[in-house]
Design an enzyme around this catalytic site. Sequence first.
Site, short mmCIF file in Angstrom:
data_model
loop_
_atom_site.label_atom_id
_atom_site.label_comp_id
_atom_site.label_asym_id
_atom_site.label_seq_id
_atom_site.Cartn_x
_atom_site.Cartn_y
_atom_site.Cartn_z
N VAL A 169 0.84 -1.21 0.00
CA VAL A 169 0.00 0.00 0.00
C VAL A 169 0.87 1.25 0.00
O VAL A 169 0.62 2.22 -0.72
CB VAL A 169 -0.94 0.01 1.22
CG1 VAL A 169 -1.67 1.35 1.34
CG2 VAL A 169 -1.96 -1.11 1.11
N ASP A 228 -1.28 34.98 -36.39
CA ASP A 228 -1.92 35.97 -37.25
C ASP A 228 -1.38 37.35 -36.85
O ASP A 228 -0.87 37.52 -35.74
CB ASP A 228 -3.44 35.91 -37.05
CG ASP A 228 -4.18 36.74 -38.08
OD1 ASP A 228 -3.56 37.10 -39.09
OD2 ASP A 228 -5.36 37.04 -37.86
N ASP A 233 -9.01 32.78 -36.14
CA ASP A 233 -10.27 33.33 -35.63
C ASP A 233 -11.47 33.06 -36.51
O ASP A 233 -12.61 33.14 -36.05
CB ASP A 233 -10.13 34.84 -35.40
CG ASP A 233 -9.71 35.59 -36.65
OD1 ASP A 233 -9.66 34.97 -37.73
OD2 ASP A 233 -9.43 36.80 -36.55
N ASP A 286 -10.48 28.93 -40.54
CA ASP A 286 -9.24 28.63 -39.81
C ASP A 286 -9.31 27.28 -39.09
O ASP A 286 -8.29 26.79 -38.59
CB ASP A 286 -8.94 29.72 -38.77
CG ASP A 286 -8.41 30.99 -39.42
OD1 ASP A 286 -7.79 30.88 -40.48
OD2 ASP A 286 -8.65 32.08 -38.88
N ASP A 295 2.54 10.98 1.14
CA ASP A 295 2.05 10.80 -0.23
C ASP A 295 0.91 11.75 -0.59
O ASP A 295 0.36 11.66 -1.67
CB ASP A 295 1.56 9.35 -0.43
CG ASP A 295 2.70 8.42 -0.79
OD1 ASP A 295 3.85 8.79 -0.52
OD2 ASP A 295 2.44 7.33 -1.33
#
Length: 891
Positions: free
Chosen positions: A279, A326, A612, A616, A710
């Site tokens: 475990v 762009d 945009d 595209d 942990d």
Amino acid sequence: MWFSKSIEESLAAFEVSPAQGLSEAEAQARLQKYGPNALKGKKKKTILQLFIAQLQDWLIYVLLAAVVITALMGEYTDTIIILVVILLNAVLGVAQEVKAGNAIEALQKIASPKALVRREGTTKEIRSEDVVPGDILILDAGRFIAADLRLIESANLKIEESALTGESMPATKDADQTLPDPQTPIGDRHNSAYMSTLVTYGRGVGVVVATGMQTEVGKIASIIDTEEEVTTPLEARLEKLGKTLGKLAIGICALIFVVALLQGRDLVEMFLISVSLAVASIPEGLAAIVAIVLSIGVTSMSKRNAIVRRLPAVETLGSVNIICSDKTGTLTQNKMTVVRYFSLEGEREVNHGNQNEASEGAEKLAKAMVLCSDATYEHNEGTGDPTEIALLLLADDLGIDRQALQANSRRVGEFAFDSDRKLMSTLHEEDDKYTVYTKGAIDNLLKIATHVLESGQVVPLTEQHRQQFNQATERMSGQALRTLGAAYKPVDTVIEPEEMEKDLILLGMVGMIDPPRAEVKASVQKARMAGITTIMITGDHKNTAFAIARELNIADNMRQATTGQEIDELPEEEFNQRVQGYRVFARVSPEHKVRIIRGLKSHGNIVSMTGDGVNDAPSLSAADIGVAMGITGTDVAKGASDMILTDDNFATIVTAIEQGRNIYNNIRKSVLFLLTCNLGEVVAMFLTLLAGWQAPLIATQLLWINLLTDTLPAVALGMDPGDPDVMKERPRDPQESFFNGIAGWRAVAGGFLIGGITIFAFWFGYYEHGLSPFDDAVPVETVQNARTLAFMTLVACQLYYALAMRHPLKSIFQVGLFSNLFLLGAVALGLLLQLAVVLVPAMRDAFNLRMLDAQGWAAVLFLGLLPLLVSELGKVYLRARQAKNADPLAA
């Protein structure tokens, strides 16, 4: 059945004027009455269901069996401790799931699409969830429809409805139709539009007749559950790693049990120890911690204007080495302003804020720009494309009354903008006469115009005229001005869209400036330092694009710029060879963009692409990271993207890459920390038992350590603030594993060091009493003392070592001891809880521990800090070696 009602009946039913729309007060009242315009998602699991899910693991089943066994043996203290650890583990797991789920849910809300509505006479963009029945919705190409509508206006409107009808071709819509048959199928309801369908062409206006679960899509959603849980490749990879390590750990635990059997040890005790070690050593929390770190990091990115739509994009961001951007609005301010205009009457400058003297030709030019537009600008606020808004302001500067102009002209047809034609045309009725107005790229207009307006007269367009326009274009482009032309033609009657752009009369052109964003130049330089190349891809003129690129240090000379036409002239293979030499691609179509991306990717580059428009979508999908514009972007572009920029800013892309690198590094830290700690526990247990010693830790102690180290420290490491030097590193290889370079060796070395120090602490516990672990018949007090030392030392080693895991090279002081208060808090809390186990008598007895003497506490303090000190010394050596390799004069 709204499709069977007339436009007037539909508007009357909702008590709304198409020109004014609803008032804000009425919209709020209806929102309260009808609820948000959203589909109900998958029913969320309750806390109890999440808790039970945490217990559904075979290792937990084994631990529950251990609870029963210890209870039957009368070891009630062990029974209670194991049960408490199981419950605490489950509670922490639930807390992690809830936190990750809430963060992702918040992210989905941020990324929700927008709707364009008319309220109180003003067109505005709102969240689609806020749309209510009776709202007047404006539809344009590339926008998803936010609710079910009865159309009241349509102009060449086409809507893709395959999700509802199964028809692959877009449906043509006609608002003026009335369909009396109540059984008319959805696919034939040409006067209606439906939620989640997509406008592919033209424009329209509709009144909302149904929202949320009352829509056609909502009826389907109530029958089926479409929402899927998102698992990123990173999480899947780590889950696979966890299973592999788990099998290895189980194998070692089984080996320990066999060794214990051969050594004649107590089998029940060894069974509990083996299960507890399994475990403790299996990193079952990997996937949960990754989900938390990802969701927290992505939510943080959204606050800095980068909305990640798909979690795998975070992993890919760290590997991007080319950004294709762009120009307009991304590299520039998207505040277009017309500064010059040209016609055959001459070239003139526009004086903003002052009344400009306008000739007849200039007035006609401005009129064409105003009427051939979908933008609005009222009360110092505009909607639509910034370029079109700038053209409306030109009319104001020339003293043209736009309201009167639009009131006297009714649009009766249009040929919507297309990125291949680079033109838009509209047909207007004015005083029973029809006129076509066209605007777009001047070079495309020159190809289709046959006449030109000169001195108020329409004359045939000659080669000399073309040269005059081309020279004006060159002049404006050389000044980084974007050019746009306009033309018109009178017609006798309403004509088809395809007939609009023939035999046009050229009016003139305008030159607009869109200055670069102030922060972009520094971002381009920052990207270059990080090994990332910036490439401009734009539909603008080559000279205009290069002028901006040179100002931003994207390109140095004109040889680094090319055009779509030049790309078409190159064979695929030759283009792919040359593509990496270009920094500016001008006058490109969507097909060119896809070709550019494929060419760049053929060299092994990881490419980010911005977009945009509707067209595209293919290039956004083709790129490794598709980035859509949040302000000017269409819903199609956003839907095809991995990330949305809420400010349309290039600098945000670079910031997102930086954050993506830091998020990945944080996940890596957490994973390596967990594996190092778990390896330390396995090494300590395996080697001591193999040597024939007593177990240095018992089952309950192992489970406590697993609970303590942990959870909080691992999550806190994942919340580390970003490394300011992360952009000085090269992009990460997408195939690179977590254990690349020295990371794997560091985890192994750290694990063996922690394990070795724990073994030494265990030995020292015997030595304090003048005994050895190899001795027979050792008093219980001595064994308990040794186990207490091992227990305390192991936890201290792991907690302090978390501080060393923050950076592979920088010391804890260089990264800032107090820069991650979450981690300091996790370490402090862990140490306090660990001290409580020893100092509180009831807990000390429960865990079979003893109070340490001064020498024991000193040993714990020194040994606990040792892994941290060794790690820091190792970093000193690595920094020195790095500096030596970087110094060309070093011997």
